[in-house]
Write a protein that holds these residues in place. Structure first.
Motif, PDB file in Angstrom:
ATOM      1  N   TYR A   1       5.242   6.225 -44.098  1.00 39.28           N
ATOM      2  CA  TYR A   1       3.847   6.445 -44.458  1.00 39.28           C
ATOM      3  C   TYR A   1       2.950   5.759 -43.428  1.00 39.28           C
ATOM      4  CZ  TYR A   1       5.474   7.862 -49.113  1.00 39.28           C
ATOM      5  OH  TYR A   1       6.092   8.511 -50.159  1.00 39.28           O
TER       6      TYR A   1
ATOM      7  N   PHE B   1       8.963  -0.347 -50.908  1.00 35.71           N
ATOM      8  CA  PHE B   1       8.284  -0.400 -49.624  1.00 35.71           C
ATOM      9  C   PHE B   1       8.584  -1.681 -48.868  1.00 35.71           C
ATOM     10  CE2 PHE B   1       5.316   3.171 -49.361  1.00 35.71           C
ATOM     11  CZ  PHE B   1       5.437   3.690 -50.640  1.00 35.71           C
ATOM     12  N   GLY B   2       8.629  -1.554 -47.542  1.00 41.48           N
ATOM     13  CA  GLY B   2       8.716  -2.706 -46.675  1.00 41.48           C
ATOM     14  C   GLY B   2       7.332  -3.290 -46.419  1.00 41.48           C
TER      15      GLY B   2
ATOM     16  N   SER C   1      11.559   7.051 -46.277  1.00 40.85           N
ATOM     17  CA  SER C   1      10.300   7.764 -46.078  1.00 40.85           C
ATOM     18  C   SER C   1       9.364   6.890 -45.265  1.00 40.85           C
ATOM     19  CB  SER C   1       9.647   8.101 -47.422  1.00 40.85           C
ATOM     20  OG  SER C   1      10.506   8.875 -48.229  1.00 40.85           O
TER      21      SER C   1
ATOM     22  N   GLN D   1      10.317  12.281 -44.467  1.00 41.08           N
ATOM     23  CA  GLN D   1      11.398  11.660 -45.205  1.00 41.08           C
ATOM     24  C   GLN D   1      12.731  12.051 -44.574  1.00 41.08           C
ATOM     25  OE1 GLN D   1      12.764  13.181 -49.167  1.00 41.08           O
ATOM     26  NE2 GLN D   1      12.165  11.143 -49.875  1.00 41.08           N
TER      27      GLN D   1
ATOM     28  N   PHE E   1       1.819  10.266 -46.373  1.00 38.90           N
ATOM     29  CA  PHE E   1       3.220  10.589 -46.140  1.00 38.90           C
ATOM     30  C   PHE E   1       3.401  11.237 -44.780  1.00 38.90           C
ATOM     31  CE2 PHE E   1       7.461  11.697 -47.358  1.00 38.90           C
ATOM     32  CZ  PHE E   1       7.699  12.971 -46.889  1.00 38.90           C
TER      33      PHE E   1
ATOM     34  N   LEU F   1       4.264   2.080 -42.955  1.00 45.95           N
ATOM     35  CA  LEU F   1       5.109   1.607 -44.045  1.00 45.95           C
ATOM     36  C   LEU F   1       6.361   2.455 -44.145  1.00 45.95           C
ATOM     37  CD1 LEU F   1       2.261   1.186 -46.661  1.00 45.95           C
ATOM     38  CD2 LEU F   1       3.553  -0.688 -45.637  1.00 45.95           C
TER      39      LEU F   1
ATOM     40  N   TYR G   1      12.604   8.804 -57.396  1.00 42.19           N
ATOM     41  CA  TYR G   1      11.155   8.645 -57.493  1.00 42.19           C
ATOM     42  C   TYR G   1      10.728   7.191 -57.317  1.00 42.19           C
ATOM     43  CZ  TYR G   1      13.153   7.643 -62.047  1.00 42.19           C
ATOM     44  OH  TYR G   1      13.944   7.158 -63.037  1.00 42.19           O
ATOM     45  N   GLU G   2      11.655   6.262 -57.398  1.00 36.47           N
ATOM     46  CA  GLU G   2      11.316   4.844 -57.323  1.00 36.47           C
ATOM     47  C   GLU G   2      11.478   4.390 -55.869  1.00 36.47           C
ATOM     48  OE1 GLU G   2      12.017   2.961 -60.870  1.00 36.47           O
ATOM     49  OE2 GLU G   2      12.265   0.949 -60.034  1.00 36.47           O
ATOM     50  N   GLN G   3      10.366   4.351 -55.156  1.00 38.31           N
ATOM     51  CA  GLN G   3      10.392   4.005 -53.744  1.00 38.31           C
ATOM     52  C   GLN G   3      10.047   2.529 -53.553  1.00 38.31           C
ATOM     53  OE1 GLN G   3       8.720   6.709 -50.924  1.00 38.31           O
ATOM     54  NE2 GLN G   3       8.922   8.465 -52.278  1.00 38.31           N
TER      55      GLN G   3
END
Lengths: 113, 114
Positions: A35, A104-105, A33, A48, A45, A90, A100-102
Protein backbone atom coordinates in the motif's frame (compact mmCIF):
# COMPACT_ATOMS: atom_id res chain seq x y z
CA UNK A 1 6.59 -14.32 16.95
CA UNK A 2 8.07 -11.82 14.51
CA UNK A 3 5.58 -9.52 12.90
CA UNK A 4 5.85 -7.93 9.49
CA UNK A 5 9.21 -6.26 8.97
CA UNK A 6 10.18 -3.74 6.32
CA UNK A 7 13.46 -2.24 5.20
CA UNK A 8 14.76 0.33 4.98
CA UNK A 9 12.96 2.58 7.44
CA UNK A 10 13.67 5.76 5.53
CA UNK A 11 14.96 6.45 2.07
CA UNK A 12 15.76 9.57 0.09
CA UNK A 13 15.98 9.38 -3.70
CA UNK A 14 16.22 11.80 -6.60
CA UNK A 15 13.67 12.14 -9.39
CA UNK A 16 14.25 9.61 -12.13
CA UNK A 17 16.02 7.10 -9.91
CA UNK A 18 14.83 3.61 -9.08
CA UNK A 19 14.10 2.23 -5.61
CA UNK A 20 13.56 -1.21 -4.06
CA UNK A 21 11.70 -1.71 -0.81
CA UNK A 22 11.66 -5.01 1.08
CA UNK A 23 9.14 -6.81 3.23
CA UNK A 24 9.19 -9.98 5.32
CA UNK A 25 5.73 -11.26 6.20
CA UNK A 26 4.55 -12.39 9.60
CA UNK A 27 5.56 -15.95 10.42
CA UNK A 28 3.12 -18.38 8.82
CA UNK A 29 1.79 -15.88 6.29
CA UNK A 30 2.11 -16.49 2.57
CA UNK A 31 0.36 -13.48 1.02
CA UNK A 32 1.84 -10.00 0.81
CA UNK A 33 0.09 -6.78 -0.15
CA UNK A 34 1.63 -3.36 -0.71
CA UNK A 35 0.00 0.00 0.00
CA UNK A 36 1.03 3.60 -0.60
CA UNK A 37 0.09 6.16 2.04
CA UNK A 38 0.61 9.76 0.99
CA UNK A 39 0.85 12.37 3.74
CA UNK A 40 -2.54 13.00 5.30
CA UNK A 41 -4.25 10.28 3.25
CA UNK A 42 -5.42 6.75 3.78
CA UNK A 43 -3.40 3.87 2.35
CA UNK A 44 -4.00 2.96 -1.30
CA UNK A 45 -3.68 -0.60 -2.55
CA UNK A 46 -0.83 -1.14 -5.00
CA UNK A 47 -0.81 -4.91 -5.55
CA UNK A 48 -0.88 -8.30 -3.88
CA UNK A 49 1.42 -11.31 -4.24
CA UNK A 50 0.63 -14.94 -3.58
CA UNK A 51 2.55 -18.00 -4.72
CA UNK A 52 5.17 -15.69 -6.26
CA UNK A 53 2.63 -14.15 -8.64
CA UNK A 54 0.87 -10.80 -8.72
CA UNK A 55 -2.74 -11.71 -7.98
CA UNK A 56 -4.37 -8.33 -8.23
CA UNK A 57 -3.39 -4.75 -8.77
CA UNK A 58 -4.70 -1.32 -7.89
CA UNK A 59 -4.60 1.81 -10.06
CA UNK A 60 -0.85 2.26 -10.17
CA UNK A 61 1.29 2.65 -13.30
CA UNK A 62 3.67 -0.01 -14.56
CA UNK A 63 6.54 1.89 -12.95
CA UNK A 64 5.45 0.05 -9.82
CA UNK A 65 6.42 -3.60 -9.91
CA UNK A 66 7.00 -6.31 -7.38
CA UNK A 67 8.30 -9.73 -6.67
CA UNK A 68 7.68 -12.46 -4.16
CA UNK A 69 10.33 -14.99 -3.23
CA UNK A 70 9.90 -18.66 -2.29
CA UNK A 71 10.24 -17.74 1.41
CA UNK A 72 7.20 -15.40 0.92
CA UNK A 73 9.21 -12.20 1.38
CA UNK A 74 8.53 -9.51 -1.16
CA UNK A 75 10.03 -6.51 -2.91
CA UNK A 76 8.40 -3.39 -4.28
CA UNK A 77 10.27 -1.67 -7.10
CA UNK A 78 9.51 1.81 -8.37
CA UNK A 79 11.21 3.07 -11.53
CA UNK A 80 11.60 6.63 -12.83
CA UNK A 81 10.69 8.16 -9.50
CA UNK A 82 8.46 11.23 -9.44
CA UNK A 83 8.06 13.76 -6.65
CA UNK A 84 4.54 12.43 -6.18
CA UNK A 85 5.91 9.01 -5.24
CA UNK A 86 6.98 10.45 -1.90
CA UNK A 87 4.93 8.51 0.66
CA UNK A 88 4.92 5.88 3.36
CA UNK A 89 4.93 2.44 1.75
CA UNK A 90 3.23 -0.20 3.83
CA UNK A 91 3.49 -3.94 3.49
CA UNK A 92 0.79 -6.22 4.86
CA UNK A 93 0.68 -9.98 5.14
CA UNK A 94 -2.12 -12.48 5.54
CA UNK A 95 -2.90 -16.19 5.22
CA UNK A 96 -5.71 -18.68 5.10
CA UNK A 97 -8.06 -19.34 6.82
CA UNK A 98 -8.33 -15.61 7.58
CA UNK A 99 -7.19 -13.85 4.40
CA UNK A 100 -9.15 -10.74 5.38
CA UNK A 101 -7.00 -10.16 8.47
CA UNK A 102 -4.02 -8.19 7.20
CA UNK A 103 -1.07 -7.44 9.48
CA UNK A 104 0.86 -4.31 8.60
CA UNK A 105 4.53 -3.52 8.91
CA UNK A 106 5.87 -0.17 10.16
CA UNK A 107 6.42 1.08 6.63
CA UNK A 108 9.21 2.63 4.61
CA UNK A 109 9.19 6.41 4.31
CA UNK A 110 10.31 7.35 0.78
CA UNK A 111 11.20 10.94 0.00
CA UNK A 112 11.83 11.90 -3.62
CA UNK A 113 13.67 15.19 -4.19
CA UNK B 1 -16.11 -1.02 -6.58
CA UNK B 2 -16.11 0.10 -2.99
CA UNK B 3 -15.47 3.49 -1.40
CA UNK B 4 -15.19 4.77 2.16
CA UNK B 5 -15.92 8.22 3.56
CA UNK B 6 -14.79 9.27 6.99
CA UNK B 7 -16.89 12.26 7.83
CA UNK B 8 -14.52 13.99 10.24
CA UNK B 9 -10.85 14.69 9.56
CA UNK B 10 -10.17 15.68 13.17
CA UNK B 11 -12.03 14.96 16.39
CA UNK B 12 -10.82 16.77 19.53
CA UNK B 13 -12.18 15.41 22.81
CA UNK B 14 -11.36 15.66 26.50
CA UNK B 15 -10.04 12.69 28.43
CA UNK B 16 -12.79 10.44 29.86
CA UNK B 17 -15.38 11.86 27.46
CA UNK B 18 -17.22 9.64 24.94
CA UNK B 19 -16.29 9.76 21.27
CA UNK B 20 -17.72 8.66 17.93
CA UNK B 21 -15.73 8.47 14.71
CA UNK B 22 -18.01 8.27 11.70
CA UNK B 23 -17.56 6.05 8.67
CA UNK B 24 -19.83 5.53 5.66
CA UNK B 25 -19.16 3.13 2.83
CA UNK B 26 -20.46 2.43 -0.63
CA UNK B 27 -20.54 -0.96 -2.29
CA UNK B 28 -22.70 -2.92 -4.70
CA UNK B 29 -21.59 -6.24 -3.19
CA UNK B 30 -21.36 -7.77 0.25
CA UNK B 31 -18.49 -6.33 2.30
CA UNK B 32 -16.31 -6.84 5.31
CA UNK B 33 -15.60 -3.73 7.39
CA UNK B 34 -12.57 -2.81 9.47
CA UNK B 35 -11.19 -0.13 11.75
CA UNK B 36 -7.42 0.31 11.90
CA UNK B 37 -5.44 2.57 14.24
CA UNK B 38 -2.11 4.19 13.38
CA UNK B 39 0.07 5.67 16.11
CA UNK B 40 2.72 8.24 15.10
CA UNK B 41 5.52 6.80 13.00
CA UNK B 42 4.02 3.32 13.10
CA UNK B 43 2.14 1.00 10.77
CA UNK B 44 -1.54 0.16 11.01
CA UNK B 45 -2.99 -2.08 13.70
CA UNK B 46 -6.33 -3.84 13.29
CA UNK B 47 -8.71 -2.51 15.94
CA UNK B 48 -11.85 -4.48 15.08
CA UNK B 49 -13.67 -6.06 12.19
CA UNK B 50 -17.17 -6.94 11.03
CA UNK B 51 -17.52 -10.04 8.90
CA UNK B 52 -21.05 -11.28 9.58
CA UNK B 53 -23.41 -12.04 12.43
CA UNK B 54 -23.87 -9.61 15.29
CA UNK B 55 -23.78 -6.04 14.00
CA UNK B 56 -22.02 -4.80 17.13
CA UNK B 57 -18.34 -5.68 17.35
CA UNK B 58 -15.94 -4.86 20.17
CA UNK B 59 -12.20 -4.49 20.62
CA UNK B 60 -10.15 -5.47 23.65
CA UNK B 61 -9.43 -1.84 24.57
CA UNK B 62 -12.99 -0.60 24.90
CA UNK B 63 -13.82 0.49 21.35
CA UNK B 64 -16.93 -0.79 19.60
CA UNK B 65 -18.42 -0.35 16.16
CA UNK B 66 -21.87 -1.03 14.80
CA UNK B 67 -22.59 -2.17 11.27
CA UNK B 68 -25.71 -0.51 9.92
CA UNK B 69 -26.55 -1.92 6.51
CA UNK B 70 -29.47 0.40 5.78
CA UNK B 71 -27.35 3.48 6.53
CA UNK B 72 -24.19 1.90 5.05
CA UNK B 73 -22.29 3.01 8.13
CA UNK B 74 -19.75 1.52 10.50
CA UNK B 75 -19.20 4.16 13.19
CA UNK B 76 -16.57 3.66 15.89
CA UNK B 77 -17.37 4.56 19.50
CA UNK B 78 -15.74 4.57 22.89
CA UNK B 79 -17.60 5.58 26.05
CA UNK B 80 -14.53 7.04 27.79
CA UNK B 81 -11.28 7.91 26.00
CA UNK B 82 -7.75 8.04 27.37
CA UNK B 83 -4.78 10.16 26.38
CA UNK B 84 -3.24 7.02 24.93
CA UNK B 85 -6.08 6.75 22.39
CA UNK B 86 -4.66 9.76 20.53
CA UNK B 87 -3.93 8.43 17.05
CA UNK B 88 -5.12 8.29 13.45
CA UNK B 89 -8.07 5.99 12.84
CA UNK B 90 -8.86 4.48 9.45
CA UNK B 91 -12.07 2.82 8.36
CA UNK B 92 -11.61 0.23 5.60
CA UNK B 93 -13.77 -2.05 3.48
CA UNK B 94 -13.17 -5.07 1.32
CA UNK B 95 -15.50 -7.08 -0.83
CA UNK B 96 -16.29 -10.30 1.03
CA UNK B 97 -15.41 -12.16 -2.18
CA UNK B 98 -12.06 -10.35 -2.48
CA UNK B 99 -10.55 -9.77 0.91
CA UNK B 100 -7.07 -9.09 -0.41
CA UNK B 101 -7.79 -5.50 -1.37
CA UNK B 102 -8.62 -3.07 1.39
CA UNK B 103 -10.13 0.29 0.50
CA UNK B 104 -9.38 2.90 3.15
CA UNK B 105 -11.00 6.16 4.12
CA UNK B 106 -9.00 9.36 4.51
CA UNK B 107 -8.57 8.87 8.22
CA UNK B 108 -9.72 10.69 11.36
CA UNK B 109 -7.28 12.17 13.81
CA UNK B 110 -8.48 11.63 17.37
CA UNK B 111 -6.94 14.21 19.68
CA UNK B 112 -7.55 13.45 23.36
CA UNK B 113 -6.90 16.44 25.61
CA UNK B 114 -6.21 16.27 29.35
Amino acid sequence: DAGVTQSPTHLIKTRGQQVTLRCSPKSGHDTVSWYQQALGQGPQFIFQYYEEEERQRGNFPDRFSGHQFPNYSSELNVNALLLGDSALYLCASSALPQPYEQYFGPGTRLTVT
Amino acid sequence: AQSVTQLDSQVPVFEEAPVELRCNYSSSVSVYLFWYVQYPNQGLQLLLKYLSGSTLVESINGFEAEFNKSQTSFHLRKPSVHISDTAEYFCAVSASSNTGKLIFGQGTTLQVKP
